[in-house]
Write a protein that holds these residues in place. Structure first.
Motif, mmCIF file in Angstrom:
data_model
loop_
_atom_site.group_PDB
_atom_site.id
_atom_site.type_symbol
_atom_site.label_atom_id
_atom_site.label_comp_id
_atom_site.label_asym_id
_atom_site.label_seq_id
_atom_site.Cartn_x
_atom_site.Cartn_y
_atom_site.Cartn_z
ATOM 1 N N THR A 135 1.118 6.076 4.335
ATOM 2 C CA THR A 135 0.158 7.094 4.766
ATOM 3 C C THR A 135 0.877 8.263 5.426
ATOM 4 O OG1 THR A 135 -0.118 5.944 6.878
ATOM 5 C CG2 THR A 135 -1.643 5.378 5.112
ATOM 6 N N SER A 165 4.462 -4.758 4.213
ATOM 7 C CA SER A 165 4.687 -4.130 2.909
ATOM 8 C C SER A 165 4.762 -5.128 1.768
ATOM 9 C CB SER A 165 5.981 -3.308 2.955
ATOM 10 O OG SER A 165 7.080 -4.147 3.280
ATOM 11 N N GLY A 197 0.807 -1.205 0.000
ATOM 12 C CA GLY A 197 0.000 0.000 0.000
ATOM 13 C C GLY A 197 0.843 1.258 0.000
ATOM 14 N N THR A 198 0.222 2.354 -0.355
ATOM 15 C CA THR A 198 0.909 3.637 -0.347
ATOM 16 C C THR A 198 1.129 4.089 1.091
ATOM 17 O OG1 THR A 198 -0.151 4.241 -2.426
ATOM 18 C CG2 THR A 198 0.792 6.034 -1.122
ATOM 19 N N GLU A 249 -10.305 14.183 -2.096
ATOM 20 C CA GLU A 249 -10.622 13.041 -2.948
ATOM 21 C C GLU A 249 -11.844 13.334 -3.804
ATOM 22 O OE1 GLU A 249 -11.029 9.572 -0.600
ATOM 23 O OE2 GLU A 249 -8.883 9.372 -0.192
ATOM 24 N N VAL A 293 -1.750 -4.935 -2.099
ATOM 25 C CA VAL A 293 -2.900 -4.189 -1.606
ATOM 26 C C VAL A 293 -3.606 -3.536 -2.786
ATOM 27 C CG1 VAL A 293 -3.670 -2.288 -0.148
ATOM 28 C CG2 VAL A 293 -1.793 -3.754 0.608
ATOM 29 N N VAL A 294 -4.915 -3.696 -2.853
ATOM 30 C CA VAL A 294 -5.713 -3.032 -3.876
ATOM 31 C C VAL A 294 -6.270 -1.753 -3.271
ATOM 32 C CG1 VAL A 294 -7.664 -3.215 -5.439
ATOM 33 C CG2 VAL A 294 -6.291 -5.240 -4.929
ATOM 34 N N GLU A 295 -5.714 -0.648 -3.673
ATOM 35 C CA GLU A 295 -6.132 0.626 -3.110
ATOM 36 C C GLU A 295 -7.167 1.300 -3.998
ATOM 37 O OE1 GLU A 295 -2.700 3.005 -2.553
ATOM 38 O OE2 GLU A 295 -2.055 1.929 -0.764
ATOM 39 N N LYS A 296 -7.959 2.130 -3.392
ATOM 40 C CA LYS A 296 -8.917 2.933 -4.138
ATOM 41 C C LYS A 296 -8.260 4.261 -4.495
ATOM 42 C CE LYS A 296 -13.065 0.933 -2.034
ATOM 43 N NZ LYS A 296 -14.327 1.206 -1.279
ATOM 44 N N MET A 297 -8.189 4.523 -5.783
ATOM 45 C CA MET A 297 -7.556 5.744 -6.262
ATOM 46 C C MET A 297 -8.623 6.760 -6.646
ATOM 47 S SD MET A 297 -4.466 4.845 -5.857
ATOM 48 C CE MET A 297 -3.692 6.282 -6.578
#
Length: 218
Positions: free
Chosen positions: A8, A22, A5-6, A41, A26-30
């Motif tokens: 934070t 790490s 993930g990115t 956002e 991770v599937v993040e919402k962009m």
């Protein structure tokens, strides 16, 4: 390749904190960042490709991490994709002739310059894909062409200057600046010292010992 993930952060100047796990994909919402604000956002963005081309060449980009790169690579190299092969052969042509077939190679599209020889560009792009996207084959095809083998002198220079003042017709091969490698090989070829054998010890030019031992400043 990091696929976690990115990191934070609470504010722009805050130190980044790497996620604990790490290594886990991770599937993040962009989201679109409204007004360029990293904390504002906007609409949700899903994996995809250029929308102007997708309507002609649909892309099946999965929303999960598995298979995304493969799907994107298949879309890029799809024979129906009108952009990639043309951009590539346009750059190869520019490398040999000093000028491209189509406008600005860094702005290939409707806002760039139109191709001077659109049928030639289409033909080279089709041949490029037909021969397995072989750059070496495209180099050979261009360098064996009549246009590449033409003289830099035209029998009617005055008429050519009036007909084609910008040299966009490739009626002659305009002189261009040689690269360092071309210059070296040309000198060696003229003096008969060019070694055409493949492999061997690389070129090691003689360097003055006093200069070589001087400390380097980086």
């Amino acid at each position: 390749v990091y696929s976690g993930g990115t990191p934070t952060y609470e504010k722009v100047l805050a130190p980044l904190r790497m996620p604990q796990d790490s290594a886990k994909p991770v599937v993040e919402k962009m989201h679109i960042r409204t007004g360029g604000d990293p904390f504002a956002e906007g609409d949700l963005v899903k994996p995809g490709v250029l929308s102007v081309i997708e309507k002609h060449v649909p892309a099946a980009i999965p929303e999960t991490p598995d298979g995304r790169r493969k799907a994107f690579a298949e879309w890029v190299t799809d024979s129906k994709n009108p952009l990639v092969s043309r951009v590539m052969v346009n750059r190869i042509w520019q490398w040999h002739f000093g000028k491209p077939l189509a406008g600005n190679p860094n702005n290939f599209g409707s806002t760039g310059g139109l191709p001077t020889h659109p049928k030639l560009l289409d033909h080279l792009a089709a041949e490029f894909m037909k021969n397995g996207w072989s750059v070496k084959d495209m180099h050979r095809k261009i360098m064996l062409s009549e246009a590449y083998c033409r003289s830099c002198a035209h029998p009617d220079p005055a008429g050519l200057a009036e007909f084609d003042p910008e040299g966009r017709a490739f009626a002659v091969f305009e002189p261009r600046r040689l690269s360092a490698e071309e210059m070296r090989d040309s000198v060696l070829a003229i003096t008969g010292e060019l070694n055409e054998r493949v492999g061997g010890v690389p070129c090691r030019p003689e360097i003055n010992e006093e200069v070589a031992l001087q400390p380097r400043q980086v």
